[in-house]
Design an enzyme around this catalytic site. Structure first.
Site, PDB file in Angstrom:
ATOM      1  N   GLN A 185      37.529  94.963  70.282  1.00  0.00           N
ATOM      2  CA  GLN A 185      36.924  93.647  70.282  1.00  0.00           C
ATOM      3  C   GLN A 185      37.581  92.861  71.608  1.00  0.00           C
ATOM      4  O   GLN A 185      38.626  92.734  71.795  1.00  0.00           O
ATOM      5  CB  GLN A 185      37.094  92.902  68.992  1.00  0.00           C
ATOM      6  CG  GLN A 185      36.148  91.711  69.026  1.00  0.00           C
ATOM      7  CD  GLN A 185      36.069  90.943  67.649  1.00  0.00           C
ATOM      8  OE1 GLN A 185      36.634  91.593  66.689  1.00  0.00           O
ATOM      9  NE2 GLN A 185      35.373  89.724  67.657  1.00  0.00           N
ATOM     10  N   SER A 187      42.529  98.845  67.843  1.00  0.00           N
ATOM     11  CA  SER A 187      41.873  98.053  66.804  1.00  0.00           C
ATOM     12  C   SER A 187      40.649  98.710  66.331  1.00  0.00           C
ATOM     13  O   SER A 187      40.418  99.685  65.778  1.00  0.00           O
ATOM     14  CB  SER A 187      41.928  96.572  67.171  1.00  0.00           C
ATOM     15  OG  SER A 187      41.457  95.732  65.958  1.00  0.00           O
ATOM     16  N   LEU A 188      39.522  97.849  66.533  1.00  0.00           N
ATOM     17  CA  LEU A 188      38.300  98.336  66.264  1.00  0.00           C
ATOM     18  C   LEU A 188      37.873  99.859  66.743  1.00  0.00           C
ATOM     19  O   LEU A 188      37.446 100.736  66.309  1.00  0.00           O
ATOM     20  CB  LEU A 188      37.116  97.203  66.924  1.00  0.00           C
ATOM     21  CG  LEU A 188      35.751  98.116  66.932  1.00  0.00           C
ATOM     22  CD1 LEU A 188      34.995  98.470  65.853  1.00  0.00           C
ATOM     23  CD2 LEU A 188      34.885  97.274  68.038  1.00  0.00           C
ATOM     24  N   ARG A 194      33.562  95.408  58.178  1.00  0.00           N
ATOM     25  CA  ARG A 194      34.936  95.036  58.771  1.00  0.00           C
ATOM     26  C   ARG A 194      34.558  93.891  59.502  1.00  0.00           C
ATOM     27  O   ARG A 194      35.333  92.984  59.418  1.00  0.00           O
ATOM     28  CB  ARG A 194      35.279  96.193  59.791  1.00  0.00           C
ATOM     29  CG  ARG A 194      36.773  95.884  60.238  1.00  0.00           C
ATOM     30  CD  ARG A 194      37.200  97.117  61.221  1.00  0.00           C
ATOM     31  NE  ARG A 194      38.472  96.822  61.657  1.00  0.00           N
ATOM     32  CZ  ARG A 194      38.859  96.439  62.742  1.00  0.00           C
ATOM     33  NH1 ARG A 194      37.945  96.029  63.538  1.00  0.00           N
ATOM     34  NH2 ARG A 194      40.006  96.354  63.298  1.00  0.00           N
ATOM     35  N   HIS A 215      44.964  90.981  62.663  1.00  0.00           N
ATOM     36  CA  HIS A 215      45.945  91.753  62.448  1.00  0.00           C
ATOM     37  C   HIS A 215      47.264  91.026  61.935  1.00  0.00           C
ATOM     38  O   HIS A 215      48.508  91.173  62.491  1.00  0.00           O
ATOM     39  CB  HIS A 215      46.333  92.451  63.751  1.00  0.00           C
ATOM     40  CG  HIS A 215      45.219  93.455  64.384  1.00  0.00           C
ATOM     41  ND1 HIS A 215      45.104  94.496  63.627  1.00  0.00           N
ATOM     42  CD2 HIS A 215      44.452  93.232  65.366  1.00  0.00           C
ATOM     43  CE1 HIS A 215      43.844  94.975  64.059  1.00  0.00           C
ATOM     44  NE2 HIS A 215      43.795  94.377  65.352  1.00  0.00           N
ATOM     45  N   GLN A 223      45.660  98.189  58.602  1.00  0.00           N
ATOM     46  CA  GLN A 223      45.350  97.756  60.139  1.00  0.00           C
ATOM     47  C   GLN A 223      44.935  96.383  60.235  1.00  0.00           C
ATOM     48  O   GLN A 223      45.273  95.603  61.216  1.00  0.00           O
ATOM     49  CB  GLN A 223      44.429  98.669  60.949  1.00  0.00           C
ATOM     50  CG  GLN A 223      44.444  98.687  62.263  1.00  0.00           C
ATOM     51  CD  GLN A 223      42.916  98.808  62.851  1.00  0.00           C
ATOM     52  OE1 GLN A 223      41.902  98.160  62.505  1.00  0.00           O
ATOM     53  NE2 GLN A 223      42.813  99.732  63.598  1.00  0.00           N
TER      54      GLN A 223
END
Length: 301
Positions: free
Chosen positions: A11, A95-96, A120, A203, A252
């Site tokens: 993102q 991440s994503l 998510r 996070h 995560q």
């Protein structure tokens, strides 16, 4: 034959217009956007093509949009350089982007991956709205100095290291009061603070209960052993056990992204060339800060 790794962005890489040229020129890319629209009940391609930016930047939409745009770019690469897929020995996503990597590696279907990514994004958006918070990059500072920033800013509120990206680029997440304090402290220590255009303190434990919502939707998704290693953001290691992969994806949301460690581990495994697949060139920039000599080709969305 050179060892190659595919990298997928997270993102923040989104921009109005991404994916549109691919959908117009590549039938396979257009088919992905049509399928995504059917699953989401919303014209994702129209949002990517024309915005508005405020809607595209919202967490619940930017995550599916980047996910689909990255996989559309992957299909373009499959046509232009099919042999590179035989050279690909590992994959990772920021991440994503870890979800995109898992779909590429055959661990999740496109449909399951998109549904999980949508939920998510919704869960993270809800957690962000519940607790006013944000993220800030601390540039030009070594990690021990960034840790000092965290200690000093924690007087104002909760703040944590969220992303270990590369030398001189560490991202902090926290309450807005702590982020404001960190911005001032970073400048005092001769660093450069950059506010990130995200909804909340990703996070970190400020994202609770997004992890619980994600665990519920992941329980309904089929996860298979990946066909090639997919490196986890949580521990900078690859995993093949679907149960472990599912657990790490839940963790995560609340855990810092160990991106620099992941890249260094891939280099130690003998990876000689990287491909950044999806919108933007953020990952290529981070890679250059880790190893200036390594090649990274961009396959843009």
């Amino acid at each position: 034959m050179a060892k190659v790794a595919f990298l997928f962005p997270g993102q923040g890489a989104q921009f109005v217009g991404m994916g549109a040229a691919l959908a117009d020129s590549k039938p396979e890319a257009a088919a992905l956007f049509r399928q995504a629209g059917d699953i989401l009940g919303e014209d994702l391609l129209e949002l990517c093509r024309n915005g508005p930016a405020e809607r595209l930047n919202a967490t619940d939409m930017s995550q599916p949009a980047i996910f689909v745009s990255s996989l559309a770019a992957l299909e373009s690469l499959r046509q232009s350089e099919p042999m590179v897929f035989d050279e690909c020995v590992a994959t990772a996503g920021l991440s994503l982007g870890e979800y995109t990597a898992l779909v590429f590696a055959g661990a999740m279907s496109f449909e399951d991956g998109l549904k999980v990514v949508r939920e998510r994004g919704r869960a993270m958006q809800a957690a962000a709205e519940a607790t006013p918070s944000g993220m800030i990059s601390a540039l030009l500072l070594d990690l021990p100095v960034v840790e000092e920033v965290v200690r000093e800013a924690s007087v104002a509120g909760r703040i944590r290291i969220a992303n270990y990206l590369c030398p001189g680029n560490t991202v902090l997440s926290g309450d807005m009061a702590a982020i404001n304090a960190a911005e001032r402290i970073i400048e005092e220590k001769s660093g450069k603070p950059i506010r990130l255009t995200v909804a909340g303190a990703f996070h970190t434990d400020l994202m609770k209960p997004a992890d619980e919502r994600l665990a519920a939707v992941l329980a309904g998704a089929t996860i298979s052993p990946p066909k090639i290693p997919v490196w986890s953001n949580v521990d900078a290691r690859p995993h093949s056990d679907p149960v472990k992969i599912r657990d790490l994806l839940v963790r995560q949301v609340l855990s810092p992204v160990r991106w620099e460690e992941t890249i260094r581990a891939l280099l130690a495994e003998g990876v000689e060339r990287f491909y950044e697949i999806g919108p933007g060139k953020v990952l290529a920039g981070l890679l250059k800060r880790i190893n200036r000599k390594i090649e990274c080709r961009n396959c843009a969305a």
